[in-house]
Design a protein around this motif. Sequence first.
Motif, mmCIF file in Angstrom:
data_model
loop_
_atom_site.group_PDB
_atom_site.id
_atom_site.type_symbol
_atom_site.label_atom_id
_atom_site.label_comp_id
_atom_site.label_asym_id
_atom_site.label_seq_id
_atom_site.Cartn_x
_atom_site.Cartn_y
_atom_site.Cartn_z
ATOM 1 N N ILE A 27 -4.437 -122.818 -32.712
ATOM 2 C CA ILE A 27 -5.320 -122.293 -33.759
ATOM 3 C C ILE A 27 -6.493 -121.546 -33.139
ATOM 4 C CG2 ILE A 27 -6.908 -123.001 -35.595
ATOM 5 C CD1 ILE A 27 -4.821 -125.310 -36.163
ATOM 6 N N ASP A 28 -7.065 -122.085 -32.070
ATOM 7 C CA ASP A 28 -8.205 -121.430 -31.412
ATOM 8 C C ASP A 28 -7.812 -120.108 -30.760
ATOM 9 O OD1 ASP A 28 -9.746 -123.588 -32.226
ATOM 10 O OD2 ASP A 28 -9.774 -124.546 -30.245
ATOM 11 N N VAL A 29 -6.655 -120.065 -30.099
ATOM 12 C CA VAL A 29 -6.191 -118.809 -29.487
ATOM 13 C C VAL A 29 -5.947 -117.773 -30.578
ATOM 14 C CG1 VAL A 29 -4.299 -117.707 -28.213
ATOM 15 C CG2 VAL A 29 -5.277 -119.870 -27.396
ATOM 16 N N ALA A 35 -9.724 -112.211 -34.200
ATOM 17 C CA ALA A 35 -11.108 -112.394 -34.624
ATOM 18 C C ALA A 35 -11.546 -111.353 -35.649
ATOM 19 C CB ALA A 35 -12.036 -112.361 -33.413
ATOM 20 N N ASP A 36 -11.085 -110.124 -35.507
ATOM 21 C CA ASP A 36 -11.483 -109.060 -36.429
ATOM 22 C C ASP A 36 -10.757 -109.131 -37.772
ATOM 23 O OD1 ASP A 36 -9.030 -108.402 -35.265
ATOM 24 O OD2 ASP A 36 -9.410 -106.249 -35.388
ATOM 25 N N GLN A 44 -6.094 -116.750 -42.309
ATOM 26 C CA GLN A 44 -6.737 -118.053 -42.465
ATOM 27 C C GLN A 44 -5.720 -119.170 -42.686
ATOM 28 O OE1 GLN A 44 -9.612 -117.587 -45.619
ATOM 29 N NE2 GLN A 44 -10.837 -116.128 -44.429
ATOM 30 N N ARG A 45 -4.506 -118.832 -43.101
ATOM 31 C CA ARG A 45 -3.452 -119.833 -43.311
ATOM 32 C C ARG A 45 -2.684 -120.159 -42.024
ATOM 33 N NH1 ARG A 45 -1.823 -116.724 -47.772
ATOM 34 N NH2 ARG A 45 0.224 -116.426 -46.842
ATOM 35 N N ARG A 108 -4.914 -113.580 -25.941
ATOM 36 C CA ARG A 108 -6.332 -113.336 -26.237
ATOM 37 C C ARG A 108 -6.744 -111.975 -25.660
ATOM 38 N NH1 ARG A 108 -9.176 -118.479 -24.072
ATOM 39 N NH2 ARG A 108 -11.011 -117.396 -24.860
ATOM 40 N N PRO A 109 -7.662 -111.282 -26.336
ATOM 41 C CA PRO A 109 -8.014 -109.904 -25.950
ATOM 42 C C PRO A 109 -8.371 -109.710 -24.478
ATOM 43 C CG PRO A 109 -9.011 -110.440 -28.055
ATOM 44 C CD PRO A 109 -8.384 -111.715 -27.536
ATOM 45 N N GLN A 110 -9.107 -110.629 -23.890
ATOM 46 C CA GLN A 110 -9.550 -110.451 -22.499
ATOM 47 C C GLN A 110 -8.404 -110.470 -21.499
ATOM 48 O OE1 GLN A 110 -10.545 -112.752 -24.711
ATOM 49 N NE2 GLN A 110 -12.692 -113.281 -24.464
#
Length: 180
Positions: A27-29, A35-36, A44-45, A108-110
């Motif tokens: 969920i965090d990844v 994020a945008d 959100q689901r 993740r973007p980075q």
Amino acid sequence: MELTVPDVIELRPFTSDDLPAVRQLLIDVHADAFADQMHDEFHQRFPWFVDHWGAMGGFTCVVAYDGDEPVGFAYGAPAGPGREWWREYIVPAPEDPSTFSVSELMVRPQWRKRGISERLLHSLLRDRTEALAVLLVDTTHRRVEALYEAWGYRRVGTQRPFADSPLYAVMVAELPLSDG
């Protein structure tokens, strides 16, 4: 602050038995990767999707780590016999329709543009016994679709699985994937 990424990214496999330990990590990844778009109800689901897929028989997940930091993941599960939802797009259906459904692949973007997505996908599918792999790609993300094409997938149709979801390209590949 510039992020430096070592050449060695560790890939760790998980199954539905491990879901309680990795659920929040997924969920965090996802929240970082999108994020945008987290204002969107569909995104959100995502916790529901994690629980739904994690409860499927044969659920498999591979998480990429930079040290102790999770940087991306891929997961999916085999489609049960007769549940190959892509069938309407390929006529006649292949002789062996056994299918592994890839539900999610994200980095993740980075850590993007370092080959991690391809490593995750190949690791997820490496030992699969199914004849095919299927996934969905947002049709507005042509570069992502082109990446999957480079990895052996082909678009066979389009689908909107939920009223509030994007229009997706239905993409199918024969397994095993060739190392590209």
